[in-house]
Design a protein around this motif. Structure first.
Motif, PDB file in Angstrom:
ATOM      1  N   UNK A   1       0.901  -1.036   0.061  1.00 40.56           N
ATOM      2  CA  UNK A   1       0.183   0.019  -0.116  1.00 40.56           C
ATOM      3  C   UNK A   1       0.744   1.219  -0.072  1.00 40.56           C
ATOM      4  N   UNK A   2       2.040   1.301   0.230  1.00 41.42           N
ATOM      5  CA  UNK A   2       2.815   2.455   0.204  1.00 41.42           C
ATOM      6  C   UNK A   2       3.299   2.854  -1.266  1.00 41.42           C
ATOM      7  N   UNK A   3       3.931   3.996  -1.589  1.00 46.47           N
ATOM      8  CA  UNK A   3       4.226   4.399  -2.733  1.00 46.47           C
ATOM      9  C   UNK A   3       3.281   5.025  -3.552  1.00 46.47           C
ATOM     10  N   UNK A   4       3.172   5.005  -4.709  1.00 38.38           N
ATOM     11  CA  UNK A   4       2.099   5.652  -5.327  1.00 38.38           C
ATOM     12  C   UNK A   4       0.838   5.317  -5.322  1.00 38.38           C
ATOM     13  N   UNK A   5      -0.226   6.070  -5.284  1.00 34.64           N
ATOM     14  CA  UNK A   5      -1.743   5.725  -5.039  1.00 34.64           C
ATOM     15  C   UNK A   5      -2.110   4.370  -5.864  1.00 34.64           C
ATOM     16  N   UNK A   6      -2.781   3.521  -5.603  1.00 39.21           N
ATOM     17  CA  UNK A   6      -3.093   2.325  -6.416  1.00 39.21           C
ATOM     18  C   UNK A   6      -4.502   2.571  -6.730  1.00 39.21           C
TER      19      UNK A   6
ATOM     20  N   UNK B   1     -16.364  -0.406   5.235  1.00 40.52           N
ATOM     21  CA  UNK B   1     -15.351   0.283   6.335  1.00 40.52           C
ATOM     22  C   UNK B   1     -13.775   0.014   5.596  1.00 40.52           C
ATOM     23  N   UNK B   2     -13.618  -1.025   4.955  1.00 46.57           N
ATOM     24  CA  UNK B   2     -12.296  -1.177   4.719  1.00 46.57           C
ATOM     25  C   UNK B   2     -11.918  -0.298   3.394  1.00 46.57           C
ATOM     26  N   UNK B   3     -12.948  -0.015   2.637  1.00 51.60           N
ATOM     27  CA  UNK B   3     -12.870   1.046   1.571  1.00 51.60           C
ATOM     28  C   UNK B   3     -12.330   2.379   2.172  1.00 51.60           C
TER      29      UNK B   3
ATOM     30  N   UNK C   1      -7.337   5.003  -4.701  1.00 52.91           N
ATOM     31  CA  UNK C   1      -8.639   5.108  -5.635  1.00 52.91           C
ATOM     32  C   UNK C   1      -9.364   3.511  -5.290  1.00 52.91           C
ATOM     33  N   UNK C   2     -10.245   3.760  -4.705  1.00 50.45           N
ATOM     34  CA  UNK C   2     -11.045   2.462  -4.083  1.00 50.45           C
ATOM     35  C   UNK C   2     -12.559   2.395  -4.897  1.00 50.45           C
ATOM     36  N   UNK C   3     -12.830   1.188  -5.190  1.00 50.70           N
ATOM     37  CA  UNK C   3     -14.156   0.776  -5.556  1.00 50.70           C
ATOM     38  C   UNK C   3     -14.628  -0.545  -5.118  1.00 50.70           C
ATOM     39  N   UNK C   4     -15.763  -0.402  -4.480  1.00 56.67           N
ATOM     40  CA  UNK C   4     -16.402  -1.593  -4.118  1.00 56.67           C
ATOM     41  C   UNK C   4     -17.306  -2.305  -4.879  1.00 56.67           C
ATOM     42  N   UNK C   5     -17.341  -3.670  -5.201  1.00 58.23           N
ATOM     43  CA  UNK C   5     -18.152  -4.316  -6.257  1.00 58.23           C
ATOM     44  C   UNK C   5     -18.706  -5.422  -5.374  1.00 58.23           C
ATOM     45  N   UNK C   6     -20.045  -5.848  -5.929  1.00 58.27           N
ATOM     46  CA  UNK C   6     -20.605  -7.056  -5.488  1.00 58.27           C
ATOM     47  C   UNK C   6     -21.391  -7.888  -7.034  1.00 58.27           C
ATOM     48  N   UNK C   7     -21.385  -8.964  -6.932  1.00 56.44           N
ATOM     49  CA  UNK C   7     -22.029  -9.619  -8.340  1.00 56.44           C
ATOM     50  C   UNK C   7     -23.457  -9.425  -8.367  1.00 56.44           C
ATOM     51  N   UNK C   8     -24.077  -9.526  -7.287  1.00 61.26           N
ATOM     52  CA  UNK C   8     -25.523  -9.068  -7.309  1.00 61.26           C
ATOM     53  C   UNK C   8     -25.907  -8.073  -6.443  1.00 61.26           C
ATOM     54  N   UNK C   9     -27.432  -7.926  -6.354  1.00 65.09           N
ATOM     55  CA  UNK C   9     -28.048  -6.757  -5.631  1.00 65.09           C
ATOM     56  C   UNK C   9     -27.769  -7.300  -3.936  1.00 65.09           C
ATOM     57  N   UNK C  10     -27.463  -6.533  -3.192  1.00 64.10           N
ATOM     58  CA  UNK C  10     -27.575  -6.526  -1.787  1.00 64.10           C
ATOM     59  C   UNK C  10     -29.122  -6.320  -0.972  1.00 64.10           C
TER      60      UNK C  10
END
Length: 344
Positions: free
Chosen positions: A15-20, A40-42, A51-60
């Protein structure tokens, strides 16, 4: 978890260095722990500049729709091209609250095609396939993935990174995966963590009401129908099961998450040691197992339905008809409840 400090140091290196560009993925049919730990982790990762994106396969489920930040979670079934692009572009992919990449359905192929991304697991289920990940935070003795995220964050950044919204997300994950603090792995450390979340300003009665008192009329009527007409007792009352067909669910305007928790109800009967629920979908039969005491449904799920999970909460699948699946289950139960330690 063994070697947590060493694993944290390895994580810092990634996680260090340039933004991922980071993708945070939760499992199909995401529950409170999957969504809560992901949100929470995001926040932690964004605090670190990524830069963080959360994904799920189908609807919650609808009872989670109030959670802060959930509107930004990409649902692959509704935006498949966008979800695939996020995965293709990711430098790091985190897998939260599951350990089998195949549980991501159509997204699995894109994940396997992205050979440049670092894969990191944060999960509390049994038997992770270690060869699929660069780093594993795997602890089957943790009550939830949300609690595991809490412990990792405590050492990675310190808990000051959590605001009230992140604390709400973690509490939802912990609360739902422990059955409102009625299941196993309820440790002193867990309750100290919950105290820390309360200190962030969360309103526990309000959260409970949003999660448990926001069901549709159809869901409540479906529950009544299930308990009256669909619950079957077998093995002299030691086991019970519920089998629901698609056309039955449609009668009650079934929505994603409406059957959440149904499998637990038979365990309120004094004699019942194990409960199962079979949900018919257009692709397969989704199976949930619950138990209490020393009855190990993770062994049962693995032996008879190519599944797994926890000792008292596991799942599996069947590609037979629901009738044949139930017939196979009843035969397996007769064998499972025979005297002998190999069946426990």
């Amino acid at each position: 978890m063994k070697d947590l400090e060493q694993k944290i140091e390895t994580l810092k290196g990634y996680l260090t260095g340039t933004p991922k560009r980071i993708a945070v993925l939760a499992h199909t049919n995401p529950d409170g722990d999957a969504i809560g730990s992901s949100l929470a982790w995001a926040k932690v990762l964004r605090f670190l500049g990524h830069e963080v994106t959360c994904l799920v396969p189908n609807k919650y489920p609808g009872f989670l729709a109030w959670m802060p930040g959930i509107e930004n979670v990409i649902v692959a079934k509704e935006a498949n091209e966008l979800a695939e692009q996020v995965i293709d572009d990711a430098d790091i992919i985190f897998f939260l609250d599951f350990n089998q990449i195949d549980r991501l359905e159509n997204l699995s192929r894109h994940i396997k095609d992205n050979t440049k991304a670092v894969r990191i697991l944060i999960d509390h289920h049994l038997n992770p396939p270690t060869e699929e990940y660069s780093l594993l935070f795997s602890d089957p003795t943790s009550c939830s993935t949300s609690y595991l995220v809490y412990r990792i964050t405590e050492q990675l950044t310190g808990l000051e990174v959590f605001d009230r919204e992140a604390a709400e997300s973690l509490y939802v994950g912990i609360m739902t995966d422990t059955g409102n603090f009625s299941f196993s792995f309820l440790t002193p450390g867990l309750f100290r963590a919950v105290a820390g979340l309360i200190e962030k300003g969360i309103d526990i009665p309000a959260i409970n009401s949003k999660v448990y008192n926001s069901y549709s009329e159809g869901r409540v009527r479906l529950l009544g129908y299930v308990l009256l007409n669909k619950m079957r007792m077998i093995e002299n009352g030691r086991a019970a099961y519920i089998a629901l067909k698609e056309n039955e669910m449609r009668r009650f305007d079934f929505q994603v998450g409406d059957s959440e928790g149904f499998v637990n109800y038979p365990l309120s009967i004094a004699s019942v040691q194990m409960s199962a629920m079979f949900i018919e979908t257009h692709k397969f039969i989704r199976i949930s197992f619950r138990s209490r005491g020393d009855v190990d449904v993770s062994l049962f799920a693995a032996k008879y339905f190519n599944g797994g999970g926890h000792k008292n909460a596991s799942g599996g699948k069947s590609y037979d008809t629901i009738e044949k699946t139930v017939e196979r289950f009843e035969k397996a139960m007769a064998e499972f409840f025979r005297p002998g330690p190999e069946n426990r």
